[in-house]
Design a protein around this motif. Structure first.
Motif, PDB file in Angstrom:
ATOM      1  N   GLU A  41     -52.744 -34.848  65.677  1.00  8.33           N
ATOM      2  CA  GLU A  41     -52.082 -34.684  64.385  1.00  8.33           C
ATOM      3  C   GLU A  41     -51.357 -33.352  64.322  1.00  8.33           C
ATOM      4  O   GLU A  41     -50.271 -33.242  63.751  1.00  8.33           O
ATOM      5  CB  GLU A  41     -53.116 -34.791  63.256  1.00  8.33           C
ATOM      6  CG  GLU A  41     -52.510 -34.853  61.862  1.00  8.33           C
ATOM      7  CD  GLU A  41     -53.555 -34.984  60.770  1.00  8.33           C
ATOM      8  OE1 GLU A  41     -53.158 -35.210  59.612  1.00  8.33           O
ATOM      9  OE2 GLU A  41     -54.766 -34.859  61.069  1.00  8.33           O
ATOM     10  N   ALA A  42     -51.943 -32.316  64.936  1.00  8.44           N
ATOM     11  CA  ALA A  42     -51.319 -30.994  64.947  1.00  8.44           C
ATOM     12  C   ALA A  42     -49.979 -31.017  65.672  1.00  8.44           C
ATOM     13  O   ALA A  42     -48.989 -30.432  65.206  1.00  8.44           O
ATOM     14  CB  ALA A  42     -52.252 -29.977  65.608  1.00  8.44           C
ATOM     15  N   LEU A  45     -47.455 -32.889  63.437  1.00 13.93           N
ATOM     16  CA  LEU A  45     -47.055 -32.122  62.261  1.00 13.93           C
ATOM     17  C   LEU A  45     -46.225 -30.891  62.632  1.00 13.93           C
ATOM     18  O   LEU A  45     -45.299 -30.522  61.910  1.00 13.93           O
ATOM     19  CB  LEU A  45     -48.294 -31.687  61.474  1.00 13.93           C
ATOM     20  CG  LEU A  45     -48.891 -32.719  60.519  1.00 13.93           C
ATOM     21  CD1 LEU A  45     -50.167 -32.170  59.885  1.00 13.93           C
ATOM     22  CD2 LEU A  45     -47.884 -33.082  59.438  1.00 13.93           C
ATOM     23  N   ALA A  46     -46.555 -30.249  63.746  1.00 13.14           N
ATOM     24  CA  ALA A  46     -45.789 -29.073  64.171  1.00 13.14           C
ATOM     25  C   ALA A  46     -44.340 -29.445  64.457  1.00 13.14           C
ATOM     26  O   ALA A  46     -43.414 -28.717  64.106  1.00 13.14           O
ATOM     27  CB  ALA A  46     -46.433 -28.438  65.400  1.00 13.14           C
ATOM     28  N   ALA A  47     -44.143 -30.596  65.082  1.00 10.51           N
ATOM     29  CA  ALA A  47     -42.784 -31.046  65.382  1.00 10.51           C
ATOM     30  C   ALA A  47     -42.023 -31.386  64.099  1.00 10.51           C
ATOM     31  O   ALA A  47     -40.808 -31.151  64.000  1.00 10.51           O
ATOM     32  CB  ALA A  47     -42.836 -32.260  66.304  1.00 10.51           C
ATOM     33  N   ASN A  64     -58.096 -31.018  72.452  1.00 11.32           N
ATOM     34  CA  ASN A  64     -58.567 -29.704  72.009  1.00 11.32           C
ATOM     35  C   ASN A  64     -57.398 -28.759  71.738  1.00 11.32           C
ATOM     36  O   ASN A  64     -56.225 -29.118  71.921  1.00 11.32           O
ATOM     37  CB  ASN A  64     -59.537 -29.098  73.031  1.00 11.32           C
ATOM     38  CG  ASN A  64     -58.876 -28.797  74.376  1.00 11.32           C
ATOM     39  OD1 ASN A  64     -57.678 -28.553  74.478  1.00 11.32           O
ATOM     40  ND2 ASN A  64     -59.680 -28.818  75.428  1.00 11.32           N
ATOM     41  N   GLY A  65     -57.721 -27.553  71.292  1.00 11.25           N
ATOM     42  CA  GLY A  65     -56.688 -26.601  70.902  1.00 11.25           C
ATOM     43  C   GLY A  65     -55.818 -26.118  72.044  1.00 11.25           C
ATOM     44  O   GLY A  65     -54.655 -25.760  71.829  1.00 11.25           O
ATOM     45  N   ILE A  66     -56.367 -26.111  73.273  1.00 15.92           N
ATOM     46  CA  ILE A  66     -55.564 -25.680  74.427  1.00 15.92           C
ATOM     47  C   ILE A  66     -54.438 -26.668  74.687  1.00 15.92           C
ATOM     48  O   ILE A  66     -53.266 -26.294  74.792  1.00 15.92           O
ATOM     49  CB  ILE A  66     -56.441 -25.565  75.689  1.00 15.92           C
ATOM     50  CG1 ILE A  66     -57.522 -24.509  75.504  1.00 15.92           C
ATOM     51  CG2 ILE A  66     -55.572 -25.218  76.898  1.00 15.92           C
ATOM     52  CD1 ILE A  66     -58.508 -24.448  76.652  1.00 15.92           C
ATOM     53  N   THR A  67     -54.796 -27.938  74.785  1.00 13.11           N
ATOM     54  CA  THR A  67     -53.789 -28.966  75.051  1.00 13.11           C
ATOM     55  C   THR A  67     -52.786 -29.051  73.913  1.00 13.11           C
ATOM     56  O   THR A  67     -51.578 -29.178  74.138  1.00 13.11           O
ATOM     57  CB  THR A  67     -54.466 -30.333  75.260  1.00 13.11           C
ATOM     58  OG1 THR A  67     -55.430 -30.210  76.309  1.00 13.11           O
ATOM     59  CG2 THR A  67     -53.456 -31.392  75.631  1.00 13.11           C
ATOM     60  N   ALA A  68     -53.287 -28.955  72.676  1.00 10.19           N
ATOM     61  CA  ALA A  68     -52.386 -29.014  71.519  1.00 10.19           C
ATOM     62  C   ALA A  68     -51.416 -27.833  71.526  1.00 10.19           C
ATOM     63  O   ALA A  68     -50.224 -27.999  71.253  1.00 10.19           O
ATOM     64  CB  ALA A  68     -53.197 -29.022  70.223  1.00 10.19           C
ATOM     65  N   THR A  70     -50.356 -26.137  74.157  1.00 11.50           N
ATOM     66  CA  THR A  70     -49.400 -26.369  75.239  1.00 11.50           C
ATOM     67  C   THR A  70     -48.313 -27.346  74.807  1.00 11.50           C
ATOM     68  O   THR A  70     -47.115 -27.104  75.019  1.00 11.50           O
ATOM     69  CB  THR A  70     -50.121 -26.913  76.482  1.00 11.50           C
ATOM     70  OG1 THR A  70     -51.117 -25.976  76.897  1.00 11.50           O
ATOM     71  CG2 THR A  70     -49.149 -27.147  77.624  1.00 11.50           C
ATOM     72  N   LYS A  71     -48.717 -28.441  74.176  1.00  9.95           N
ATOM     73  CA  LYS A  71     -47.749 -29.464  73.775  1.00  9.95           C
ATOM     74  C   LYS A  71     -46.836 -28.964  72.654  1.00  9.95           C
ATOM     75  O   LYS A  71     -45.629 -29.216  72.662  1.00  9.95           O
ATOM     76  CB  LYS A  71     -48.482 -30.738  73.352  1.00  9.95           C
ATOM     77  CG  LYS A  71     -49.136 -31.460  74.517  1.00  9.95           C
ATOM     78  CD  LYS A  71     -49.615 -32.850  74.123  1.00  9.95           C
ATOM     79  CE  LYS A  71     -50.124 -33.602  75.347  1.00  9.95           C
ATOM     80  NZ  LYS A  71     -50.474 -35.012  75.032  1.00  9.95           N
TER      81      LYS A  71
END
Length: 234
Positions: A41-42, A45-47, A64-68, A70-71
């Motif tokens: 979802e992050a 929403l960021a995009a 997790n927050g690392i992958t999110a 990076t993306k």
């Protein structure tokens, strides 16, 4: 930065997320543009909302927050958002992975309202990495990991060579890794803060880095600065 700092809040625990959103909405100069309960979802929403700052919980089920992180940074249009990682642990290998992925800094969840707001303001305005002395402890604890190891390691690359840097750029990078602010470095080297920023920007460009946090990590991983060596103070 002009206008409000646009913030996206990401945390899988509803009560914590609601508390962060309420605190930020009550603060002048900050606009909450969205809230997400997981990494997928992050990213979406960021995009869509294009925030200035993403408050990113690091340990979440699913993505997790690392992958999110990076993306989000890979997909973002310029200027990319700055990711401020939220964690319960001050020495968390997952946070180190997030810094390598391009996060601008990290903050403990129990830091308190004033420190949180100061961190969002600092990161949102593109200032120095928040709490560099704490980040230094984190980097020292985990910089001995081989590239590619640890959480999110398959997304990590070997540290770049520093041969492209001038002697002054190397000097500035070393002091940044020691936890000094731009003002501290300017005073120590008898140059202006603007000159410090210029050296840092050129260093990051030459090394292909996206954040001050990544520059700190590179300084340790290349051996320019060694964990536990005498610090520069500040």
């Amino acid at each position: 930065m002009t206008g409000s700092i646009r913030v996206l809040v990401v945390d899988d625990q509803f009560l914590i997320r609601a508390g962060l959103v309420g605190l930020l909405r009550a603060a002048p100069g900050i606009e909450v543009v969205g809230e997400a309960g997981d990494g997928d979802e992050a990213v979406e929403l960021a995009a869509r909302t294009r925030p200035d700052v993403v408050l990113m919980d690091i340990r979440m089920p699913g993505m997790n927050g690392i992958t999110a992180t990076t993306k989000i940074l890979a997909q973002a249009a310029e200027p990319a958002p700055r990711v401020l990682v939220l964690t319960t642990f001050d020495l968390d290998e997952y946070v180190y992975g997030a810094l390598r992925a391009g996060a601008s800094g990290f903050l403990l969840k129990d830091s308190g309202p004033d420190r949180l707001l100061a961190a969002v303001a600092a990161v949102g305005c593109g200032d120095a990495l928040f709490a560099p002395s704490v980040t230094r402890r984190l980097v020292e604890a985990f910089s001995r990991q081989a590239p590619g190891s640890g959480p999110g390691g398959d997304e990590c690359r070997p540290p770049p060579d520093l041969a492209a840097l001038t002697l002054r750029e190397v000097e500035v990078l070393k002091l940044i890794a020691r936890g000094l602010t731009n003002a501290d470095i300017a005073e120590r080297l008898y140059i202006s803060e603007a000159t410090v920023k210029t050296h840092l920007n050129r260093t990051m460009s030459k090394l292909g880095l996206d954040s001050r946090a990544q520059a700190v990590v590179v300084a340790y991983e290349t051996g320019l600065v060694t964990p536990g060596a005498g610090g520069a103070g500040g």
